[in-house]
Write a protein that holds these residues in place. Structure first.
Motif, PDB file in Angstrom:
ATOM      1  N   THR A  72       5.414   5.756  -5.295  1.00 46.11           N
ATOM      2  CA  THR A  72       3.963   5.804  -5.482  1.00 46.11           C
ATOM      3  C   THR A  72       3.297   7.075  -4.962  1.00 46.11           C
ATOM      4  O   THR A  72       2.087   7.244  -5.152  1.00 46.11           O
ATOM      5  CB  THR A  72       3.302   4.589  -4.802  1.00 46.11           C
ATOM      6  N   ALA A  73       4.044   7.973  -4.331  1.00 52.12           N
ATOM      7  CA  ALA A  73       3.414   9.212  -3.852  1.00 52.12           C
ATOM      8  C   ALA A  73       4.457  10.239  -3.452  1.00 52.12           C
ATOM      9  O   ALA A  73       5.603   9.904  -3.120  1.00 52.12           O
ATOM     10  CB  ALA A  73       2.503   8.933  -2.652  1.00 52.12           C
ATOM     11  N   VAL A  74       4.041  11.493  -3.492  1.00 51.69           N
ATOM     12  CA  VAL A  74       4.787  12.580  -2.863  1.00 51.69           C
ATOM     13  C   VAL A  74       3.809  13.311  -1.952  1.00 51.69           C
ATOM     14  O   VAL A  74       2.671  13.599  -2.339  1.00 51.69           O
ATOM     15  CB  VAL A  74       5.407  13.541  -3.902  1.00 51.69           C
ATOM     16  N   ALA A 111      -4.116  10.443  -7.955  1.00 56.11           N
ATOM     17  CA  ALA A 111      -5.016  11.330  -7.215  1.00 56.11           C
ATOM     18  C   ALA A 111      -4.234  12.426  -6.509  1.00 56.11           C
ATOM     19  O   ALA A 111      -3.085  12.224  -6.086  1.00 56.11           O
ATOM     20  CB  ALA A 111      -5.817  10.540  -6.187  1.00 56.11           C
ATOM     21  N   TYR A 112      -4.858  13.590  -6.407  1.00 59.81           N
ATOM     22  CA  TYR A 112      -4.371  14.660  -5.528  1.00 59.81           C
ATOM     23  C   TYR A 112      -5.444  14.898  -4.480  1.00 59.81           C
ATOM     24  O   TYR A 112      -6.644  14.891  -4.783  1.00 59.81           O
ATOM     25  CB  TYR A 112      -4.134  15.968  -6.287  1.00 59.81           C
ATOM     26  N   LEU A 113      -5.011  15.118  -3.238  1.00 61.95           N
ATOM     27  CA  LEU A 113      -5.975  15.400  -2.178  1.00 61.95           C
ATOM     28  C   LEU A 113      -5.335  16.322  -1.153  1.00 61.95           C
ATOM     29  O   LEU A 113      -4.139  16.203  -0.850  1.00 61.95           O
ATOM     30  CB  LEU A 113      -6.429  14.105  -1.503  1.00 61.95           C
ATOM     31  N   ILE A 127       0.046  13.624  -3.686  1.00 59.43           N
ATOM     32  CA  ILE A 127      -0.255  13.104  -5.017  1.00 59.43           C
ATOM     33  C   ILE A 127       0.178  11.649  -5.000  1.00 59.43           C
ATOM     34  O   ILE A 127       1.341  11.349  -4.707  1.00 59.43           O
ATOM     35  CB  ILE A 127       0.510  13.867  -6.111  1.00 59.43           C
ATOM     36  N   GLY A 128      -0.744  10.726  -5.270  1.00 58.51           N
ATOM     37  CA  GLY A 128      -0.391   9.321  -5.147  1.00 58.51           C
ATOM     38  C   GLY A 128      -1.082   8.426  -6.156  1.00 58.51           C
ATOM     39  O   GLY A 128      -2.151   8.748  -6.677  1.00 58.51           O
ATOM     40  N   SER A 129      -0.443   7.270  -6.418  1.00 61.61           N
ATOM     41  CA  SER A 129      -1.039   6.244  -7.276  1.00 61.61           C
ATOM     42  C   SER A 129      -1.528   5.064  -6.457  1.00 61.61           C
ATOM     43  O   SER A 129      -2.168   4.158  -6.990  1.00 61.61           O
ATOM     44  CB  SER A 129      -0.021   5.758  -8.316  1.00 61.61           C
ATOM     45  N   ALA A 130      -1.214   5.046  -5.166  1.00 67.02           N
ATOM     46  CA  ALA A 130      -1.713   4.025  -4.246  1.00 67.02           C
ATOM     47  C   ALA A 130      -2.601   4.720  -3.215  1.00 67.02           C
ATOM     48  O   ALA A 130      -2.417   5.905  -2.926  1.00 67.02           O
ATOM     49  CB  ALA A 130      -0.554   3.302  -3.563  1.00 67.02           C
TER      50      ALA A 130
END
Length: 244
Positions: A72-74, A111-113, A127-130
């Protein structure tokens, strides 16, 4: 004499072409990770002009049985200033348990933050979807494909290459839509701030919907490090020759 000059010219042209090739190859670096059993992933970073492309892939051949098996994320750190670009399905990947998105666009679920605090390994970007209590909401262009508002929960996380869609508990066998098994993101590089692929560090892959679920630390692939080193060496050779 003309023959000697011609030969020397050919050699110099060959060196120049080799240097260009090496510096071109230096624009990509890959990171991989595994827990040694059922989890493995890769993140390929490629820089072209002011566009950084990140291909995030769940490379495991194991079956996804529970939410903690869903990528769900890197997370990572780097220099420079990056902003969200696009998020689309990588060629050969597909959405499961939901309709195929128009144009393969899944940005409304990711999302990217930057400026993160509390991410694994002290990473400052992700970068994540959760949400992980780190991402406020989707930042890539695209529709919210699975309400409520993204990013939230495991929906549109990435299943493994070897997942059997018919096995596992309910959350991973139809209750939520997922991606099998890769997403390609682009990030915009601010040309007024220095960014280099060699600055990317603290890379890790997060699974599930909470930071206390599996997180595996990545290392650069040896081949990509060799290419990066060769590219930097090529730049050094070119600069020394140009200074003469």
């Amino acid at each position: 004499m003309k023959k000697q000059i011609g030969s020397l010219g050919s050699i110099l042209i060959g060196i120049a072409m080799a240097t260009v090739g090496l510096t071109g190859q230096a624009q990509a670096i890959s990171f991989t990770a595994t827990n040694g059993t059922n989890l493995s992933a890769s993140a390929d970073f490629q820089l072209s002009g002011t566009t950084l492309t990140v291909v995030l892939t769940n490379t495991s051949a194991a079956d996804v049985l529970v939410p903690a098996d869903v990528l769900t994320a890197v997370f990572f750190s780097s220099n420079g200033t990056l902003t969200s670009g696009t998020a689309i399905l990588t060629a050969g990947s597909a959405v499961v348990f939901d309709a195929a998105p128009v144009g393969g666009v899944v940005g409304g679920e990711w999302a990217y933050l930057s400026g993160l605090a509390g991410a694994p390994l002290g990473a400052t970007q992700g970068i994540g979807s959760a949400g992980f209590a780190l991402f406020d909401g989707a930042t890539f262009p695209g529709a919210d494909l699975d309400p409520p508002a993204a990013v939230n929960g495991m929906n549109y996380g990435i299943l493994s290459a070897g997942d059997n869609l018919a096995t596992g508990n309910a959350p991973v066998t139809g209750d939520n839509p997922f991606i099998k098994n890769s997403v390609t993101f682009t990030l915009n590089v601010d040309p007024n701030n220095v960014f280099s692929l060699s600055s990317i560090n603290n890379v890790s892959f997060q699974y599930g919907t909470a930071l206390d679920e599996p997180n595996i630390r990545s290392v650069p692939e040896p081949a990509s490090m060799l290419l990066l080193g060769a590219g930097l060496a090529g730049i050094g050779i070119w600069r020394r020759k140009a200074a003469r």
